[in-house]
Design a protein around this motif. Structure first.
Motif, PDB file in Angstrom:
ATOM      1  N   VAL A  11       0.608  -1.010  -0.049  1.00  0.00           N
ATOM      2  CA  VAL A  11       0.355   0.180  -0.100  1.00  0.00           C
ATOM      3  C   VAL A  11       1.028   1.190  -0.294  1.00  0.00           C
ATOM      4  O   VAL A  11       0.381   2.439  -0.393  1.00  0.00           O
ATOM      5  CB  VAL A  11      -0.765   0.020   1.086  1.00  0.00           C
ATOM      6  CG1 VAL A  11      -1.926   1.266   1.240  1.00  0.00           C
ATOM      7  CG2 VAL A  11      -1.991  -0.969   1.322  1.00  0.00           C
ATOM      8  N   PHE A 256      -9.649  -4.017   7.731  1.00  0.00           N
ATOM      9  CA  PHE A 256      -9.636  -3.233   7.007  1.00  0.00           C
ATOM     10  C   PHE A 256      -8.468  -2.995   7.017  1.00  0.00           C
ATOM     11  O   PHE A 256      -7.408  -2.475   5.381  1.00  0.00           O
ATOM     12  CB  PHE A 256      -9.863  -1.518   7.874  1.00  0.00           C
ATOM     13  CG  PHE A 256      -9.954  -0.466   6.987  1.00  0.00           C
ATOM     14  CD1 PHE A 256     -10.787   0.082   5.703  1.00  0.00           C
ATOM     15  CD2 PHE A 256      -8.976   0.722   7.024  1.00  0.00           C
ATOM     16  CE1 PHE A 256     -10.151   0.870   4.840  1.00  0.00           C
ATOM     17  CE2 PHE A 256      -8.979   1.053   5.967  1.00  0.00           C
ATOM     18  CZ  PHE A 256      -9.408   1.905   5.033  1.00  0.00           C
ATOM     19  N   PHE A 257      -7.095  -2.611   8.474  1.00  0.00           N
ATOM     20  CA  PHE A 257      -5.663  -2.733   8.580  1.00  0.00           C
ATOM     21  C   PHE A 257      -5.111  -3.736   7.780  1.00  0.00           C
ATOM     22  O   PHE A 257      -4.012  -4.039   6.938  1.00  0.00           O
ATOM     23  CB  PHE A 257      -5.535  -2.205   9.977  1.00  0.00           C
ATOM     24  CG  PHE A 257      -5.739  -0.716   9.177  1.00  0.00           C
ATOM     25  CD1 PHE A 257      -5.463   0.252   9.174  1.00  0.00           C
ATOM     26  CD2 PHE A 257      -6.860  -0.691  11.056  1.00  0.00           C
ATOM     27  CE1 PHE A 257      -5.769   1.962   9.360  1.00  0.00           C
ATOM     28  CE2 PHE A 257      -7.900   0.771  10.892  1.00  0.00           C
ATOM     29  CZ  PHE A 257      -6.855   1.853  10.602  1.00  0.00           C
ATOM     30  N   THR A 258      -5.465  -5.175   8.643  1.00  0.00           N
ATOM     31  CA  THR A 258      -5.037  -6.120   7.359  1.00  0.00           C
ATOM     32  C   THR A 258      -5.022  -6.283   6.169  1.00  0.00           C
ATOM     33  O   THR A 258      -3.909  -7.594   6.022  1.00  0.00           O
ATOM     34  CB  THR A 258      -5.206  -7.258   8.673  1.00  0.00           C
ATOM     35  OG1 THR A 258      -6.760  -7.671   8.256  1.00  0.00           O
ATOM     36  CG2 THR A 258      -4.981  -6.895  10.309  1.00  0.00           C
ATOM     37  N   ARG A 259      -6.017  -6.516   5.151  1.00  0.00           N
ATOM     38  CA  ARG A 259      -6.935  -6.384   4.088  1.00  0.00           C
ATOM     39  C   ARG A 259      -6.300  -7.950   4.033  1.00  0.00           C
ATOM     40  O   ARG A 259      -6.141  -8.098   3.330  1.00  0.00           O
ATOM     41  CB  ARG A 259      -5.379  -5.550   3.778  1.00  0.00           C
ATOM     42  CG  ARG A 259      -5.229  -4.040   3.770  1.00  0.00           C
ATOM     43  CD  ARG A 259      -5.122  -2.912   2.865  1.00  0.00           C
ATOM     44  NE  ARG A 259      -4.937  -3.231   1.839  1.00  0.00           N
ATOM     45  CZ  ARG A 259      -4.309  -3.461   0.264  1.00  0.00           C
ATOM     46  NH1 ARG A 259      -2.895  -4.123   0.726  1.00  0.00           N
ATOM     47  NH2 ARG A 259      -4.654  -2.858  -1.055  1.00  0.00           N
ATOM     48  N   ASP A 375      -9.035  -2.330  -1.342  1.00  0.00           N
ATOM     49  CA  ASP A 375      -9.086  -3.138  -1.094  1.00  0.00           C
ATOM     50  C   ASP A 375      -9.350  -3.356   1.087  1.00  0.00           C
ATOM     51  O   ASP A 375      -9.739  -4.448   1.137  1.00  0.00           O
ATOM     52  CB  ASP A 375      -7.598  -3.692  -1.626  1.00  0.00           C
ATOM     53  CG  ASP A 375      -7.541  -5.173  -0.765  1.00  0.00           C
ATOM     54  OD1 ASP A 375      -8.512  -6.114  -0.900  1.00  0.00           O
ATOM     55  OD2 ASP A 375      -6.244  -5.181  -0.662  1.00  0.00           O
ATOM     56  N   SER A 376      -8.848  -2.573   1.060  1.00  0.00           N
ATOM     57  CA  SER A 376      -9.563  -2.264   2.726  1.00  0.00           C
ATOM     58  C   SER A 376     -10.581  -2.330   3.569  1.00  0.00           C
ATOM     59  O   SER A 376     -11.189  -2.902   4.061  1.00  0.00           O
ATOM     60  CB  SER A 376      -8.917  -1.221   3.273  1.00  0.00           C
ATOM     61  OG  SER A 376      -7.158  -1.186   2.527  1.00  0.00           O
ATOM     62  N   THR A 377     -11.167  -1.576   2.575  1.00  0.00           N
ATOM     63  CA  THR A 377     -12.754  -1.657   2.881  1.00  0.00           C
ATOM     64  C   THR A 377     -13.288  -3.038   1.570  1.00  0.00           C
ATOM     65  O   THR A 377     -14.316  -3.642   2.944  1.00  0.00           O
ATOM     66  CB  THR A 377     -14.037  -0.801   2.201  1.00  0.00           C
ATOM     67  OG1 THR A 377     -12.770   0.445   1.928  1.00  0.00           O
ATOM     68  CG2 THR A 377     -15.100   0.089   2.353  1.00  0.00           C
ATOM     69  N   THR A 379     -11.989  -5.831   2.093  1.00  0.00           N
ATOM     70  CA  THR A 379     -11.630  -6.841   3.328  1.00  0.00           C
ATOM     71  C   THR A 379     -12.850  -6.471   4.699  1.00  0.00           C
ATOM     72  O   THR A 379     -13.225  -7.607   5.143  1.00  0.00           O
ATOM     73  CB  THR A 379     -10.298  -6.973   3.551  1.00  0.00           C
ATOM     74  OG1 THR A 379     -10.122  -6.932   2.145  1.00  0.00           O
ATOM     75  CG2 THR A 379      -9.825  -7.966   4.458  1.00  0.00           C
ATOM     76  N   ALA A 380     -12.404  -5.450   5.083  1.00  0.00           N
ATOM     77  CA  ALA A 380     -13.571  -5.155   5.839  1.00  0.00           C
ATOM     78  C   ALA A 380     -15.367  -5.590   6.312  1.00  0.00           C
ATOM     79  O   ALA A 380     -16.088  -5.924   7.156  1.00  0.00           O
ATOM     80  CB  ALA A 380     -13.481  -3.325   6.545  1.00  0.00           C
TER      81      ALA A 380
END
Length: 398
Positions: A11, A256-259, A375-377, A379-380
Motif C-alpha cells: 500500500v 481494514f488494516f490487515t487487508r 481493497d481495505s474496505t 476486506t472489512a
C-alpha cells in the motif's frame, strides 16, 4: 533507496508510485512516452497469468473443499453467504446504473461492442463459452469457459486421492507465488500508468478515479448498513444494528488494516466466542466464510466491469444485470486465494459482454490504483460479514 522502498508495504509503495507518477506528469510531461512501457509490461503480465490463475485456483478450491460436521448450522450460514453476495452484486449493478462511471482506457480505433439483444442470445453465448475446449479457453482468455472447466474438473477431483488433492493445492500455491511476484511490481506499473494518464488527461483522471471510488465505497457501505441488517433482522426477528455495529467495530476495523480475511480469522473466532456462538459452529463457518463469503469482492467485480461497459457504450438490460450479478457472485467466491483479490477476476465478468482481455486488464490496472482504499474496505466488509451471519443464524436457530 531501492531496498528501503521494497521493504515498505505494498500500500505504501502504491501511494508513493501514484504521487511520483502525478509529479512526473506535471513536471516532465515529455518523459511520459518512455514510461508507458512500465504500464504496458504490467498489464501484459497480468493478462498472461490471469487465465491460468482462475483455472488452477478454482479447481483446487473445489477439489479440496470440506464442510465438516454441524451441518444444521453450516447450511443456513452458507445460504446467507450466497444470498448476501448476490444482493451485494445486485445493489452494485443498480448503483452503477444510477451513477455510471467512465474510465480512461486505451481503446483500439473503431471499438464498438453491443450487448446481446435477448435472453436467448445471452444463454446461447454462455453455453457456447462453457463448452469451449479448455486449452483454447485458457489460451484465448475465455474466462467463462475457464470458470466452467475449473468447476467441472474440481467436482471430479473431489473423488480423487489425497495425494492428487495435495498436488492441486501445491499447484495453486505455486501459481499464487507467481501472482505475488507480479503484484510486487505493481507500484512500477502504476507509476507508468499514472504518469501517462495524467499527462494525457490531467485533472479529468482524478475526477474519473474519484467517481469510481465513490460508487465502490458507497455500494459497500449500503451493503454493510442496509442489506446485511435486513438479512439479519429476517433471521433473528430483532433489531439487527447492535450486532451489525459490533461486528463492524470489532472485526471490520481490524480487517481494514490487515487487508486479509484469512489473517482476521482469529479476531472473528474470538468475537464469535464472546457472542456465545458454539465453537463447533464458529470453527467451521468462519474459516469457510474467509474462503468464500466475499460480498465486497462481488461489489468490486460488478462496479468495475460495468464501468468498462459504460465507457464502451454497451447497453445493458435487466436480464443481463441479473446474469452479471450471478457471475460476479460465483467469481467472488474464488477471490480469497488471489493475490490482488477480486481485481484479477474482473475479466470473468467482462467476458459476459464480449470485452477483450486487453481492455479488461486495463480496468484491473485502474483497480490497482484505487486499491489503497478499495481493497481495505472490501476486506472489512467481507470479514465482518463472516461473523455477522454466523451469529445471526446461531441466534435465529436458538
Amino acid at each position: 533507496m531501492f531496498s528501503a522502498f521494497m521493504r515498505l508495504s505494498l500500500v505504501q509503495r502504491i501511494i508513493i508510485a501514484i504521487i511520483l507518477g502525478i509529479f512526473v506528469a506535471i513536471v516532465f510531461p515529455s518523459a511520459t512516452p518512455y514510461l508507458s512501457l512500465l504500464g504496458e509490461l504490467f498489464i501484459k503480465a497480468l493478462k498472461s497469468v490471469a487465465p491460468i490463475l482462475v483455472f488452477v485456483l478454482v479447481l483446487s478450491s473445489i477439489a479440496n473443499f470440506k464442510i465438516g460436521g454441524n451441518n444444521a448450522y453450516v447450511k443456513p450460514i452458507m445460504v446467507m453467504y450466497g444470498l448476501g453476495m448476490f444482493l451485494a452484486a445486485l445493489s452494485a449493478v443498480i448503483a452503477s446504473k444510477i451513477f455510471p462511471s467512465t474510465l480512461l482506457l486505451d481503446l483500439p480505433a473503431n471499438t464498438t461492442l453491443l450487448a446481446p439483444d435477448s435472453l436467448a442470445q445471452i444463454l446461447k453465448n454462455l453455453v457456447l463459452s462453457f463448452v469451449s475446449n479448455p486449452i483454447s479457453a485458457i489460451s484465448e482468455a475465455n474466462f467463462i469457459g475457464i470458470l466452467a472447466w475449473s468447476v467441472a474438473l474440481g467436482l471430479a477431483f473431489r473423488h480423487s486421492s489425497e495425494t492428487t488433492k495435495l498436488f492441486l493445492t501445491d499447484a495453486a500455491e505455486a501459481v499464487n507465488k507467481v501472482i505475488r511476484l507480479v503484484i510486487s511490481f505493481a507500484p512500477f506499473g502504476i507509476f507508468g500508468l499514472v504518469a501517462v494518464t495524467f499527462a494525457d488527461s490531467g485533472m479529468q483522471t482524478l475526477v474519473s478515479y474519484g467517481h469510481l471510488l465513490a460508487v465502490l465505497l458507497g455500494s459497500m457501505a449500503f451493503v454493510a448498513l442496509v442489506i446485511n441488517p435486513v438479512m439479519v433482522a429476517v433471521v433473528t426477528r430483532s433489531n439487527p444494528y447492535p450486532l451489525v455495529f459490533q461486528c463492524l467495530r470489532e472485526s471490520g476495523i481490524t480487517a481494514f488494516f490487515t487487508r486479509s480475511s484469512a489473517a482476521n480469522i482469529p479476531v472473528n473466532l474470538d468475537l464469535a466466542k464472546r457472542l456465545g456462538i458454539p465453537e463447533s459452529t464458529a470453527s467451521v463457518a468462519i474459516p469457510l466464510g474467509a474462503a468464500i463469503n466475499m460480498a465486497g469482492a462481488s461489489v468490486t467485480i460488478t462496479v468495475l466491469s460495468l464501468a468498462a461497459v459504460h465507457t464502451l457504450g454497451i447497453p445493458v438490460d435487466f436480464t443481463t444485470m441479473l446474469i452479471l450479478s450471478v457471475v460476479a457472485t460465483i467469481s467472488a467466491c474464488g477471490a480469497s486465494g488471489v493475490a490482488g483479490g477480486s481485481l484479477l477476476l474482473i475479466p470473468v465478468a467482462c467476458g459476459l459482454f464480449g470485452i477483450s482481455t486487453d481492455v479488461a486488464m486495463q480496468v484491473v490496472a485502474i483497480g490497482m490504483v484505487i486499491s489503497v482504499l478499495q481493497d481495505s474496505t472490501e476486506t472489512a466488509l467481507n470479514s465482518s460479514t463472516d461473523v455477522l451471519f454466523t451469529a445471526a443464524v446461531d441466534r435465529g436457530l436458538k
